[in-house]
Every structure is written in C-alpha cells, then in structure tokens.
Design an enzyme around this catalytic site. Sequence first.
Site, short mmCIF file in Angstrom:
data_model
loop_
_atom_site.label_atom_id
_atom_site.label_comp_id
_atom_site.label_asym_id
_atom_site.label_seq_id
_atom_site.Cartn_x
_atom_site.Cartn_y
_atom_site.Cartn_z
N HIS A 282 1.10 -1.30 0.34
CA HIS A 282 0.07 0.65 -0.10
C HIS A 282 0.90 1.47 0.21
O HIS A 282 1.99 1.04 0.77
CB HIS A 282 -0.72 0.03 1.02
CG HIS A 282 -2.12 1.82 1.61
ND1 HIS A 282 -2.46 1.72 0.42
CD2 HIS A 282 -1.47 2.06 2.17
CE1 HIS A 282 -2.96 2.76 0.36
NE2 HIS A 282 -2.70 3.40 1.61
N SER A 283 0.63 2.21 -1.14
CA SER A 283 1.12 3.34 -1.25
C SER A 283 2.50 3.27 -1.10
O SER A 283 2.94 2.79 -2.18
CB SER A 283 1.24 4.35 0.38
OG SER A 283 1.23 5.41 0.14
N MET A 284 3.43 3.76 0.12
CA MET A 284 4.90 3.13 -0.63
C MET A 284 5.83 1.51 -1.16
O MET A 284 5.89 1.07 -1.32
CB MET A 284 5.38 3.65 0.53
CG MET A 284 7.20 4.30 0.32
SD MET A 284 8.52 4.36 2.18
CE MET A 284 7.89 2.96 3.15
N SER B 129 -2.04 -0.60 -4.37
CA SER B 129 -2.67 -0.17 -3.34
C SER B 129 -1.96 1.17 -3.65
O SER B 129 -0.65 1.19 -2.91
CB SER B 129 -3.27 -0.50 -2.47
OG SER B 129 -4.38 0.18 -1.44
#
Length: 254
Positions: free
Chosen positions: A91-93, A119
């Site tokens: 997720h994200s990073m 994500s």
Amino acid sequence: MSTSSSWLVTHRRNPSAGRRIVCFPHAGGGASFFRSWAQRLDSDVELQAVQYPGRENRLAEPLMGSMRELAAAAAQALSAEPERETILFGHSMGAAVAYETLRLLESAGTSHVTRLCVSGREMSGFPEAIDSGPRGDDNLMATMADLGGTRSAVLDDPDLRAMVLDIIRNDYHLIDTYRPDPAAARVSAEVVALTGDRDPQVDMAQVKAWESVTTGAFSLHVFSGDHFYLTSHVRSLVEIATAPRARPAARARS
C-alpha cells in the site's frame, strides 16, 4: 504473532499452507497494520508482513535511505523462505517497495510469486526533477492529515510527534526520490491495482499505468474512500488478493 526473520512478521503461521500473502506497509507504517487481515484469510493462506527497520520491534535499527536498499533487503528475506505460491500486497510506499522487490526476485529466477497487488500508488506521472531535500515538520503533518492515515492525537502530542516524525520523514524522502526505471523488464506476475475513489494522492490514469509493468494479467479495482480506503474494505481486498489467478488478456503486438 511470530517472526521468521527481522524482516518478516508472520501474523498467522501455517507452514503447511499452500499459499502466502506478504504485505508491505505505507510510509511510516509497520507490519502490525495488516494484523487484522489474518481473520479474513482462508486456512490455506499464511499471512506475513514486511517490517521495515526503525519501527515497532525494529525501533532501534537504523532507517534505510533508498528504495534500492529497502527492496534488496526484503527480497533477500523472502528468498530465504520456503518456496510456495506467494502474493505480494503493498500500500502506498509499500506498493513501490513490493514492485521493486518482485523485480529483484524475478531477475534472480523466482517464479512462485504469482500476483502483485499495488494499492494507493501511481505508476506514472512523476515530476522529472527530484527534490532531494527532506520534508519539514509542517509539511509532513499537513500531508499526513490530508491523507487521513494518522490520528490527530499523534499529530497533537509533542512526545508522540517527535517519536514518529523522523521515521515518516525518512520514508517520504525515500519515496520522493524514487522513480521507476522506464527501461525495466516487465514482470511476469499478474498485477492488480487498487485505489480509493477520493484518494487525493493518485490520478486514475496513472494508476492504470501499472498495466505496463507486466506481461501477465492486469486488473483495476476502485473502492469508496480516501488514501486509507483499505481499512474499510479488508474483506474485499483479501478476496481479490487471494482469488484464483486470472488469465492474461491478449495484448496487441507493437
């Protein structure tokens, strides 16, 4: 909870499980973010999460300053694990870390990672110029508040703020200076992109660009919510991540 190495936290250990899902946290996040997912998984799927240095049970360890270093260490830890069908979810990073980790695993001959779930993260549209300076406190706190991932109590309490800001600053510096290699070989694992429909950090066209990194199947799923939409959709995310593998769609020849 148990650990197979300092890099991998196993939230639900099942050595006989035929599959496992390995989760990569967001900037400032730790392996515990995914603990609740264990309750949603079928019994034949083991849940692990990558624990970056400098947080939770690795709080005393030095932070890492580059995506290359972080992905290389994660890939090494995963390579030491017994081979079985594996799904990576970031997720994200964490989506960028998972992608770079997969690239390293596949380049080393690994073929048991069958799906990459990315994500809350774009794959294109990054500024050409890289601002290499770390973010200031005000910028970090404003960004975290906008994304909705940090409780106001953390931002308002001076002691808590001092404890977490260095970690978050390092992670944001890592991702601010990261750019995917446009000449990188495409991965063979299926890629699944996921995002919230009110995420202020992503552009839908640039999320769809994840299709370009794989020779396998690609799908996109949009959920209601902001950058941290996933906290309200754990059941659906687990079902998508662990669903039977899709067949790749026919691709036009260039």
